[in-house]
Design an enzyme around this catalytic site. Sequence first.
Site, PDB file in Angstrom:
ATOM      1  CG  ASP A  20      -1.998   1.017   1.184  1.00 21.69           C
ATOM      2  OD1 ASP A  20      -2.309   1.500   0.078  1.00 21.69           O
ATOM      3  OD2 ASP A  20      -2.565   1.344   2.244  1.00 21.69           O
ATOM      4  N   GLY A  21       0.425   2.265  -0.730  1.00 19.59           N
ATOM      5  CA  GLY A  21       1.073   3.572  -0.654  1.00 19.59           C
ATOM      6  C   GLY A  21       1.694   4.078  -1.930  1.00 19.59           C
ATOM      7  CG  HIS A  37       0.361   2.371  -9.663  1.00 21.01           C
ATOM      8  ND1 HIS A  37      -0.002   1.924  -8.413  1.00 21.01           N
ATOM      9  CD2 HIS A  37      -0.680   3.136 -10.104  1.00 21.01           C
ATOM     10  CE1 HIS A  37      -1.194   2.411  -8.100  1.00 21.01           C
ATOM     11  NE2 HIS A  37      -1.622   3.141  -9.107  1.00 21.01           N
ATOM     12  CG  ASN A  68      -7.446  -2.463  -6.487  1.00 24.05           C
ATOM     13  OD1 ASN A  68      -6.445  -3.167  -6.371  1.00 24.05           O
ATOM     14  ND2 ASN A  68      -7.821  -1.623  -5.526  1.00 24.05           N
ATOM     15  CD1 TRP A  69     -12.212  -5.726 -10.453  1.00 22.93           C
ATOM     16  CD2 TRP A  69     -11.342  -4.948 -12.356  1.00 22.93           C
ATOM     17  NE1 TRP A  69     -11.425  -6.725 -10.980  1.00 22.93           N
ATOM     18  CE2 TRP A  69     -10.885  -6.278 -12.158  1.00 22.93           C
ATOM     19  CE3 TRP A  69     -10.931  -4.249 -13.491  1.00 22.93           C
ATOM     20  CZ2 TRP A  69     -10.035  -6.919 -13.064  1.00 22.93           C
ATOM     21  CZ3 TRP A  69     -10.085  -4.882 -14.394  1.00 22.93           C
ATOM     22  CH2 TRP A  69      -9.644  -6.204 -14.174  1.00 22.93           C
ATOM     23  NE  ARG A  71      -7.145   1.608  -6.506  1.00 23.83           N
ATOM     24  CZ  ARG A  71      -5.921   1.550  -5.976  1.00 23.83           C
ATOM     25  NH1 ARG A  71      -4.866   1.792  -6.755  1.00 23.83           N
ATOM     26  NH2 ARG A  71      -5.756   1.261  -4.697  1.00 23.83           N
ATOM     27  NE  ARG A 194      -8.227   0.452   4.958  1.00 23.03           N
ATOM     28  CZ  ARG A 194      -7.782   1.697   5.045  1.00 23.03           C
ATOM     29  NH1 ARG A 194      -7.626   2.260   6.231  1.00 23.03           N
ATOM     30  NH2 ARG A 194      -7.473   2.382   3.958  1.00 23.03           N
ATOM     31  CG  LEU A 195      -6.449  -8.187   7.736  1.00 24.31           C
ATOM     32  CD1 LEU A 195      -7.210  -9.409   8.238  1.00 24.31           C
ATOM     33  CD2 LEU A 195      -5.187  -8.637   7.013  1.00 24.31           C
TER      34      LEU A 195
END
Length: 246
Positions: A20-21, A37, A68-69, A71, A194-195
């Site tokens: 993440d990030g 990315h 993620n779809w 986005r 969080r997961l």
Amino acid sequence: MRQGRARTVRHPRHVAIIMDGNGRWARARGLPRSMGHRRGVEAVRAAVRAAGELGIEYLTLFAFSSENWRRPKDEIEELLGLLKHFIRRDLADLHKEGVRVRVIGGRDDLSADIRSLLEEAENLTRDNSRQTLVIAFNYGARDEVARAVKRIAEKFAAGEVTLDALTADYLGEHMDTAGIPDPDLIIRTSGELRLSNFLLWQAAYSEFVFMPCLWPDFDRQSFEDAIAEYASRDRRFGGLSREIAS
């Protein structure tokens, strides 16, 4: 410069990472999200290499969530393009290094070219045994459980299984991760706690390490720090701590 810990640490067999990030890394530098990315892919390569050197048998990477779809279309295309590039560029090296690639997540709704690429990676490396790289793509834990229950329900309707056989172990055998040990350690970067719908079934007794660094900055030292934190934990699996038991 951070100093590595000198003491010998107990290594986890299976490490899973929520990467993440990327977007925040790019935004902090005034760069487009796509650059975050792309740097994230470099961190993936470094993590796979470090896992092999550290003796991690299984490494699972949360590459693309089923959520993620949602986005923007251009970002999705960028992420899919990076996945294709990673597999096409790195697959031969992974195979040469004895890495088996396993992909978890739903595939029915994927385009034919993506599905074919994932299958190629799995088929080419199927017999490798030095290390297993699990790529969670189009993956969501709730969706995984739902698909497993559906498969079991179909078997029950066909008379292939009885109610007595419907145990937790039997359900586990129908998960995407069947045959893969549950993760000992789950790492999440970026400071989020969080997961995010990742390996909910498999994480029942996992240790969690949440790291403040953004994913593109995750390096070998970050990996070693997370493992050292894991090694300091007393894993009881519902039993007594080592101090109390002794």
